[in-house]
Design a protein around this motif. Structure first.
Motif, PDB file in Angstrom:
ATOM      1  N   ALA A  90       2.853 -13.766   0.696  1.00  0.00           N
ATOM      2  CA  ALA A  90       1.840 -13.758   1.756  1.00  0.00           C
ATOM      3  C   ALA A  90       1.528 -15.176   2.218  1.00  0.00           C
ATOM      4  O   ALA A  90       1.317 -15.419   3.410  1.00  0.00           O
ATOM      5  N   SER A  91       1.513 -16.108   1.270  1.00  0.00           N
ATOM      6  CA  SER A  91       1.196 -17.499   1.633  1.00  0.00           C
ATOM      7  C   SER A  91       2.238 -18.059   2.582  1.00  0.00           C
ATOM      8  O   SER A  91       1.939 -18.854   3.479  1.00  0.00           O
ATOM      9  N   ARG A  92       3.485 -17.667   2.408  1.00  0.00           N
ATOM     10  CA  ARG A  92       4.544 -18.185   3.266  1.00  0.00           C
ATOM     11  C   ARG A  92       4.408 -17.618   4.685  1.00  0.00           C
ATOM     12  O   ARG A  92       4.714 -18.301   5.654  1.00  0.00           O
ATOM     13  N   LEU A  93       3.968 -16.373   4.804  1.00  0.00           N
ATOM     14  CA  LEU A  93       3.763 -15.796   6.127  1.00  0.00           C
ATOM     15  C   LEU A  93       2.659 -16.553   6.858  1.00  0.00           C
ATOM     16  O   LEU A  93       2.749 -16.790   8.070  1.00  0.00           O
ATOM     17  N   GLU A  94       1.612 -16.954   6.130  1.00  0.00           N
ATOM     18  CA  GLU A  94       0.555 -17.763   6.747  1.00  0.00           C
ATOM     19  C   GLU A  94       1.087 -19.123   7.170  1.00  0.00           C
ATOM     20  O   GLU A  94       0.739 -19.658   8.230  1.00  0.00           O
ATOM     21  N   GLU A  95       1.939 -19.678   6.348  1.00  0.00           N
ATOM     22  CA  GLU A  95       2.546 -20.984   6.643  1.00  0.00           C
ATOM     23  C   GLU A  95       3.396 -20.901   7.913  1.00  0.00           C
ATOM     24  O   GLU A  95       3.410 -21.815   8.727  1.00  0.00           O
ATOM     25  N   LEU A  96       4.088 -19.772   8.086  1.00  0.00           N
ATOM     26  CA  LEU A  96       4.920 -19.586   9.286  1.00  0.00           C
ATOM     27  C   LEU A  96       4.064 -19.691  10.540  1.00  0.00           C
ATOM     28  O   LEU A  96       4.471 -20.291  11.540  1.00  0.00           O
ATOM     29  N   LYS A  97       2.884 -19.103  10.501  1.00  0.00           N
ATOM     30  CA  LYS A  97       2.012 -19.129  11.675  1.00  0.00           C
ATOM     31  C   LYS A  97       1.546 -20.552  11.949  1.00  0.00           C
ATOM     32  O   LYS A  97       1.418 -20.962  13.105  1.00  0.00           O
ATOM     33  N   ARG A  98       1.310 -21.330  10.892  1.00  0.00           N
ATOM     34  CA  ARG A  98       0.897 -22.722  11.095  1.00  0.00           C
ATOM     35  C   ARG A  98       2.041 -23.533  11.685  1.00  0.00           C
ATOM     36  O   ARG A  98       1.830 -24.529  12.346  1.00  0.00           O
ATOM     37  N   GLU A  99       3.269 -23.084  11.469  1.00  0.00           N
ATOM     38  CA  GLU A  99       4.423 -23.831  11.977  1.00  0.00           C
ATOM     39  C   GLU A  99       4.885 -23.355  13.347  1.00  0.00           C
ATOM     40  O   GLU A  99       5.885 -23.834  13.860  1.00  0.00           O
ATOM     41  N   GLY A 100       4.171 -22.395  13.930  1.00  0.00           N
ATOM     42  CA  GLY A 100       4.488 -22.029  15.303  1.00  0.00           C
ATOM     43  C   GLY A 100       4.900 -20.589  15.541  1.00  0.00           C
ATOM     44  O   GLY A 100       5.081 -20.187  16.694  1.00  0.00           O
TER      45      GLY A 100
END
Lengths: 127, 153
Positions: A90-100
């Motif tokens: 789940a944390s990586r999915l949030e990170e994806l949104k921060r990256e665009g």
């Protein structure tokens, strides 16, 4: 309005499933497809797209690398990207949104799930 | 701990198959006869836990799986290729669903490899696979499918 939507996945079957699911979801779309990130970038150069749906884990250029390339491109940087993924973190999915990345659809997906995320990203009011 | 992970794998597999392909698999107890033309879908992962998820299924099941998700017929000319793709995707999504149900952290996330598909020699490999304690067998629309998660000890 009919949206130009590009589906990017290294599996031909998965691309077909995503396209079919978009149709079942009732999203008015002209559907394009690409088997990898490089082909996707070429398609984005050739045809204006309203949305890209991309797998995350692909050999060669990953979905995230595709997003970075698009953000660096004059013609593609404004095209929103939704990743369709079996990514378990789940944390990586949030990170994806921060990256665009503008939206995430977790596999296994349903027509309703895809429609909801597409409508949110494209700013379409729910029927 | 392995028993818990096996139960989580079964739950993930059933949910994925039902959502992806509208197939409700029913558990089958050993002994189970090996179907013909078997394929092994395998995907490795690392992180808080390290191991692999494996699915053994026949080419005919793959064709059915692909036909269900695509709304086509298992008898179409490209059914075999699509079936192989579909089994890889099944093991990929099952692994993701399993790992999503297990604990990870932002500083120690799961890393998942690309799924691989290979031939499966029923004569040599079937019995050891289905009799291993971390495996489960199903009847999925008349097709026998076996799954297991390995390497988590």
């Amino acid at each position: 309005m009919t949206y130009n939507i590009l589906v990017v996945d290294d599996s031909a079957t998965t691309r077909a499933v995503i396209k079919r699911t978009i149709q079942l979801a009732g999203v008015p779309a002209s559907l394009y497809e690409a088997p990898d990130g490089h082909a996707a970038l070429a398609q984005l150069d050739a045809t204006p797209m309203d949305l890209v749906l991309a797998d995350l884990h692909m050999p060669g250029m990953s979905g995230m690398e595709l997003v970075h390339q698009m953000l660096a491109s004059q013609s593609a940087r404004s095209v929103p990207v939704i990743v369709i993924t079996a990514e378990p973190n789940a944390s990586r999915l949030e990170e994806l949104k921060r990256e665009g990345v503008r939206g995430c659809v977790r596999k296994p997906f349903t027509p309703e799930g895809i429609r909801t995320v597409i409508n949110e990203v494209l700013g379409v009011a729910h029927a | 701990m392995l028993r818990t992970h096996n139960a989580s794998l079964v739950e993930a597999f059933v949910r994925v198959l039902e959502t992806m392909a509208f197939i409700s698999p029913e558990p089958r107890e050993a002994p189970v006869t090996a179907p013909p033309d078997l394929l092994l879908g395998r995907i490795e992962f690392s992180g808080p836990l390290r191991g692999a998820v494996e699915v053994v299924a026949s080419e005919a099941f793959g064709a059915l799986l692909a036909a269900n998700v695509l709304g086509t017929s298992p008898a179409e000319p490209d059914a075999a290729d699509r079936g192989r793709d579909a089994i890889k995707e099944l093991v990929n999504v099952t692994c993701g669903a399993l790992l999503a149900s297990l604990a990870s952290s932002p500083t120690n996330p799961f890393e998942v490899n690309i799924p691989r598909l290979s031939d499966f020699r029923a004569g040599e490999q079937w019995t050891p696979f289905v009799t291993s304690r971390d495996s489960a067998c199903f009847d999925a629309d008349g097709h026998t499918v076996a799954i297991r998660v390995t390497g988590l000890d």
